[in-house]
Structure formats: C-alpha cells, structure tokens
Design an enzyme around this catalytic site. Structure first.
Site, PDB file in Angstrom:
ATOM      1  N   ASP A 187       0.839  -1.193   0.000  1.00 50.52           N
ATOM      2  CA  ASP A 187       0.000   0.000   0.000  1.00 50.52           C
ATOM      3  C   ASP A 187       0.876   1.245   0.000  1.00 50.52           C
ATOM      4  O   ASP A 187       1.979   1.225  -0.533  1.00 50.52           O
ATOM      5  CB  ASP A 187      -0.926  -0.043   1.229  1.00 50.52           C
ATOM      6  CG  ASP A 187      -2.305   0.521   0.943  1.00 50.52           C
ATOM      7  OD1 ASP A 187      -2.389   1.713   0.633  1.00 50.52           O
ATOM      8  OD2 ASP A 187      -3.295  -0.223   1.043  1.00 50.52           O
ATOM      9  N   HIS A 220      -3.715   5.856   3.288  1.00 51.95           N
ATOM     10  CA  HIS A 220      -4.441   4.672   2.854  1.00 51.95           C
ATOM     11  C   HIS A 220      -3.905   3.387   3.489  1.00 51.95           C
ATOM     12  O   HIS A 220      -4.664   2.551   3.992  1.00 51.95           O
ATOM     13  CB  HIS A 220      -4.367   4.605   1.331  1.00 51.95           C
ATOM     14  CG  HIS A 220      -5.261   3.602   0.696  1.00 51.95           C
ATOM     15  ND1 HIS A 220      -4.811   2.378   0.256  1.00 51.95           N
ATOM     16  CD2 HIS A 220      -6.569   3.638   0.407  1.00 51.95           C
ATOM     17  CE1 HIS A 220      -5.814   1.710  -0.284  1.00 51.95           C
ATOM     18  NE2 HIS A 220      -6.897   2.458  -0.211  1.00 51.95           N
ATOM     19  N   ASN A 311     -13.342  -0.341  -7.485  1.00 50.32           N
ATOM     20  CA  ASN A 311     -14.502   0.525  -7.292  1.00 50.32           C
ATOM     21  C   ASN A 311     -15.025   1.085  -8.598  1.00 50.32           C
ATOM     22  O   ASN A 311     -15.339   2.261  -8.713  1.00 50.32           O
ATOM     23  CB  ASN A 311     -14.125   1.669  -6.340  1.00 50.32           C
ATOM     24  CG  ASN A 311     -13.602   1.159  -5.025  1.00 50.32           C
ATOM     25  OD1 ASN A 311     -14.205   0.292  -4.395  1.00 50.32           O
ATOM     26  ND2 ASN A 311     -12.461   1.671  -4.607  1.00 50.32           N
ATOM     27  N   SER A 376     -11.097  -1.209  -0.906  1.00 51.97           N
ATOM     28  CA  SER A 376      -9.808  -1.162  -0.214  1.00 51.97           C
ATOM     29  C   SER A 376      -9.943  -1.625   1.224  1.00 51.97           C
ATOM     30  O   SER A 376      -9.015  -2.212   1.786  1.00 51.97           O
ATOM     31  CB  SER A 376      -9.248   0.258  -0.214  1.00 51.97           C
ATOM     32  OG  SER A 376      -8.604   0.572  -1.412  1.00 51.97           O
TER      33      SER A 376
END
Length: 561
Positions: A187, A220, A311, A376
């Site tokens: 990430d 994130h 998404n 996520s």
C-alpha cells in the site's frame, strides 16, 4: 472505464485522459462528513473523515521505462553506461533505444530505463523487442492506484459495524490469531508509530523511495493495516480482525500512485521475507504480465494473495484481483447489499464490509482514527480472516484457506455464486469452525461450457404496469445521516443513478445502485452534512431504461435512523 491498448501509437495514447484510476475517494468541498466523536472500546476518540488522495497523473505508464522478461538462462548485465545480454540482437536493441540501467524485478524480469528523458516511445520499443524474438515479453511500466471509493459514496457509519457483521466477535472465542502469521500490506506504507499498530509491525520496505523506511505519507495503507490487524483488547482505539497477526508494511504506492514494477518487486520482497498473506488494496484495469507473474510467484510459494475487487461497477476485470489464485473481495454495506461503487464480475470471490469503516489513520502527521469507504477496506477484513483460519490449522495450504473463506461465506443475492457477492459475504465464525474440521473437500472443476456468469441483462418484462417505485426507511433524516433505499420495477441488472433534490431546489448526485434479476435494488446512501433543513426528494433513474422513481422525506435537525 476506458481500456488501455498496450501497443498502439503514442498519438492514440496521448488522446486518452487516463491514469488507470480506480475511482479515488476525493470528497468535494461541502460534501465531506463533519468530524465526530465516538466511543471505541470504552474510550472517546476524535474521528475525522479521511482526506483524499491527489488526482492521478494523466499518463498511463512511467515514461522511459520498460519491463522485460528475458529468455530462460539469459540475464541483462550492465557495464559502464551500457547494457548487455547473451543475445547480441537484444544487446543491440537496448543500445538502439538508449536503455542504460536495469533493475531486477522478478527472476528473469528487469525494469529497463533510458539514461534521461529521451522521449522514448515505450510502446513502440516494447513492440519491437517482442517482434525481435529476443524477449519473452516486454511492456510499459503501467501505473497502479489505491482502490478508494468515488466521491459520491460518502458514508458516515457507526464504529466497526463490520466486525459485528462478519461475526468476528464469535470467531474470537475460537482464536484471536497467531502471532507467527505475517500480513504484508502492499500500500502507501504504514504509520509504524501509531499506538494501535506499533507493536504489530515487522520490518518492511519502501519501493517508492527505495529504502527500508516504509512510513505512510498518504493515509491509505495505515487504514488498511488497522482493519486487518490493529492491536486489540488494549483499552483504546479499534480492534483488528486478527489480534495476533503481524503487519509487514510494503510501500508500493505514493501520493500519485505507483507502477507495476514497484508492486511486483513488493510482492517478491514480501514473499521472500516471510509474509504468509498479502493484502493488496490497489490495482488497475491493465492485465500486465509482470504483475500476473509476481502473483504466480507468491502462489507458488504458498502465500495467499488477497486483493480489492475495485470501485468501478462496470463488469470489467480489475487486476491483480482478477487473477485465478487471488482471493478477490467486493464491498457490502450495513444492510448486506453490494455497494453502488463495488466492482463486479466473474472474478469476485467474496464480499466484505466496505462502507463507513473506522480504522487507524495517519493524517498530515496526526495519528488518529478515521472512517473511509471502498473495496480497499473490504480486502483487509478478508486478509485478517484468513489469518484467523490459518491460526486454527497451520497445515493448510493457501488454496485451502481461500476455499474455506469462500465456502463459509453467507450466500446473499442470487443463490450460489454470483458476480456481485461472489460466494457471499464472509462469515468469520463459520470460517474458523470449518477450519477446526480439517482441510476442505476440493470443489469439482466447473465443467467446460457451463457458464458461471449471471444472465445477460434483458429488457424489463411486460406486466410491470405499476412502473418503478422507490421507498425510504425513514420519514425524517438528519444531515449526515445514513438512509436505506429500496427500489423496484427498474431494468434487469441495470445501473441506477441516485440524486437528491433539496428544499432550495438544488440537485446533486449521491451515489448509484445496481438492480438485480428482478429489476430491484437496495442501497445505502449518506445525506450530505450540508443539506438544508426542510422537504427533500431522492430521485432514482435507470441509466439504460430511463425509468424513474422518487420518494420524499424531511431533513430535520432531530431526524435520524
């Protein structure tokens, strides 16, 4: 979502205003939820809505960089400012393209770079290398991005409802997770000094800055790490799905995203340094061979790869989630319906909570706890669950853990596998109970020619004389409140846009939903926090059919669910 043609002209690529994005969660001014105070594990927390990632670079790949796999037994070596191979033809081509440096990515795979910005047409160079027969493959170094929810999907939810939804509390009566299981979080890095993460961190690596300090500078990665394995039962903060699992921060994304080579090197590093599970809340629509090979590298060495489905609800594949060995995760809301933003298709294996997820966060140097939305945050629910399953039976293979997670899920939507829920929303209690019973019985392979896809959408059948309808579960809702909508009479498997008409006659989009085989849908939407008080209307419009329905309600300072 546009598809990228890998070997087209530079002119055609320049015409694509595309960064292989996955619909970043970028709250617009006036739409972001207001800071709130909630009670977590008996202590008050200051909780803020998450910041957004910057807009992506409009280019599709790194300029002047190629990912090349050489023939078996060959290698690319550097001498001075030149590159050499056992193949004279490859050596000549590398010189012709002014390729001066080579970085090892995977066994036999190299990232090649020009000495400076020479304006190399990397697509043409890749095509020439492949045509020469001197390499197994060559491709641009495509960009990848974190899979965040779009900015019209802002949910404000109660703390950690997802933990309850997947029955994690009951699973913890069986196991809270073994400490020898390491989850590599590929990430933006992790805030290694966060009080709910600090004692869970094992050494990681930063493939953006190429050093051993994978600290988060976006937010994130810190959030996804907390969902999977935040410190738990410590009297503060939030609880992770696996209390015992360790976190290996592998930084492969920066503020502007990342690239295939960074992700591939991150996967290899995580595998070689002891990760048992990889969580990748990232991806792109490009089916890059180097990324596929990196995933195969992990699978061949017994590592379970968990990835966010994406998404972009358009039915198109998303990578690495769409690779066969990967456990691909879609997103559900509090009402156990697939969210309007979650990607769908035959590659989705399971679904997990992905709306209003409260987790650890780093925000401009501040360590706190924030809500966010997207697949996520669904993926680390499953990565943490896989750690619980492996804690019950360490002898399982990665494929056996994957099958148990799938088979133990609560079947929602169309009976059996479907393209929206996969095999269902994960159930932690049932998963650890199945793990106690030993290895699962392998599923028979799907017979050739037997489709596993949902039926092709068809027009709404005659007989629906009443027209479409829309219902809301509350007559009064407060600004920032969460609303559950039920629609019927729309087109089969149709995308339905949702919009809000306020008391001052302003209209704004607030999300979307996907109807099922009967033309019905259920969705959760958040009322913007700046919505004026008074009468308001929600409109639902079928994109393909044009069918429309509406429902009125009152925005009240005391309203709520």
């Amino acid at each position: 979502m546009l598809k990228v043609k890998k070997f087209g002209s530079r002119r055609s690529m320049a015409g694509l205003a595309l960064a292989l994005t996955l619909s970043l969660f970028s709250p617009a001014s006036g739409w972001a939820a207001q800071p709130q105070t909630v009670s977590a594990l008996g202590r008050p927390l200051s909780v803020s809505p998450s910041q957004s990632l910057p807009l992506q670079d409009p280019s599709a790949y790194e300029p002047g960089e190629l990912l090349v796999k050489v023939a078996t037994g060959d290698a690319i070596r550097s001498h001075g400012d030149a590159l050499f191979s056992a193949s004279p033809a490859l050596t000549q081509l590398m010189s012709c393209f002014d390729l001066r440096s080579a970085m090892d990515v995977l066994p036999g795979v190299y990232k090649l770079q020009v000495a400076s910005d020479s304006g190399l047409d990397v697509e043409a160079a890749a095509q020439a290398l492949v045509a020469s027969g001197t390499v197994a493959y060559a491709e641009p170094n495509y960009h990848v991005y974190a899979t965040l929810a779009p900015n019209d999907e802002q949910y404000v939810a109660g703390q950690q409802w997802g933990i309850t939804q997947i029955k994690a509390e009951q699973a913890w009566d069986v196991t809270t997770g073994a400490t020898n299981i390491v989850i590599a979080v590929l990430d933006t890095g992790t805030a290694t000094d966060h009080p709910d993460l600090a004692d869970k961190i094992v050494p990681g690596y930063d493939f953006i800055n190429n050093d051993n300090n994978p600290y988060d500078d976006v937010f994130h990665g810190t959030q996804t790490a907390g969902v999977a394995a935040a410190s738990s039962n410590n009297g503060e903060g939030v609880a992770g799905v696996s209390w015992g699992a360790r976190i290996m921060p592998v930084k492969v994304l920066g503020p502007r995203g990342g690239s295939d080579d960074a992700v591939a090197r991150g996967i290899r590093w995580a595998v070689d340094n002891g990760a048992k599970i990889i969580n990748a809340s990232l991806g792109s629509p490009s089916n890059a061979r180097v990324l596929r090979e990196a995933v195969e590298y992990a699978h061949a060495r017994g590592v379970l790869f968990v990835a966010a489905a994406g998404n972009t609800p358009d039915g198109k594949s998303h990578y690495p989630a769409a690779y066969e060995s990967v456990l691909s995760v879609g997103a559900t809301g509090r009402s156990d319906t697939v969210t309007g933003f979650s990607s769908w298709g035959p590659f989705v294996d399971v679904s997990a909570p992905g709306v209003g997820i409260l987790s650890t966060s780093w925000n401009d140097g501040q360590l706190n706890y924030e809500y966010n939305n997207g697949t996520s945050y669904s993926a680390p629910f499953v990565a943490g669950l896989a750690a619980l399953v492996w804690s019950v039976n360490p002898s399982f293979t990665a494929d056996q853990v994957k099958q148990i997670v799938e088979d133990s899920s609560d079947d929602l939507g169309t009976p059996g596998f479907d393209e929206y829920y996969g095999r269902g929303r994960v159930n932690a209690l049932r998963a650890v109970q199945m793990a106690q019973q030993g290895p699962p019985v392998p599923r028979p392979p799907t017979p050739v020619g037997q489709a596993t896809l949902t039926p092709v959408p068809v027009a709404t059948q005659p007989g629906n004389t009443g027209g479409p309808s829309l219902q809301l579960d509350a007559k009064e809702v407060g600004p920032g409140g969460l609303m559950a909508l039920t629609g019927a009479g729309f087109g089969v498997n149709e995308l339905v846009e949702l919009s809000l008409v306020t008391s001052n006659n302003n209209t704004r989009g607030i999300g979307s939903a996907q109807s099922g085989a009967q033309g019905a849908f259920r969705a959760e939407v958040a009322l913007p926090s700046d919505t004026p008080l008074g009468n308001a209307t929600i409109m639902a419009t079928g994109i393909a059919s044009g069918l429309r329905a509406s429902v009125g309600f009152t925005v009240s300072a005391t309203g709520g669910l």
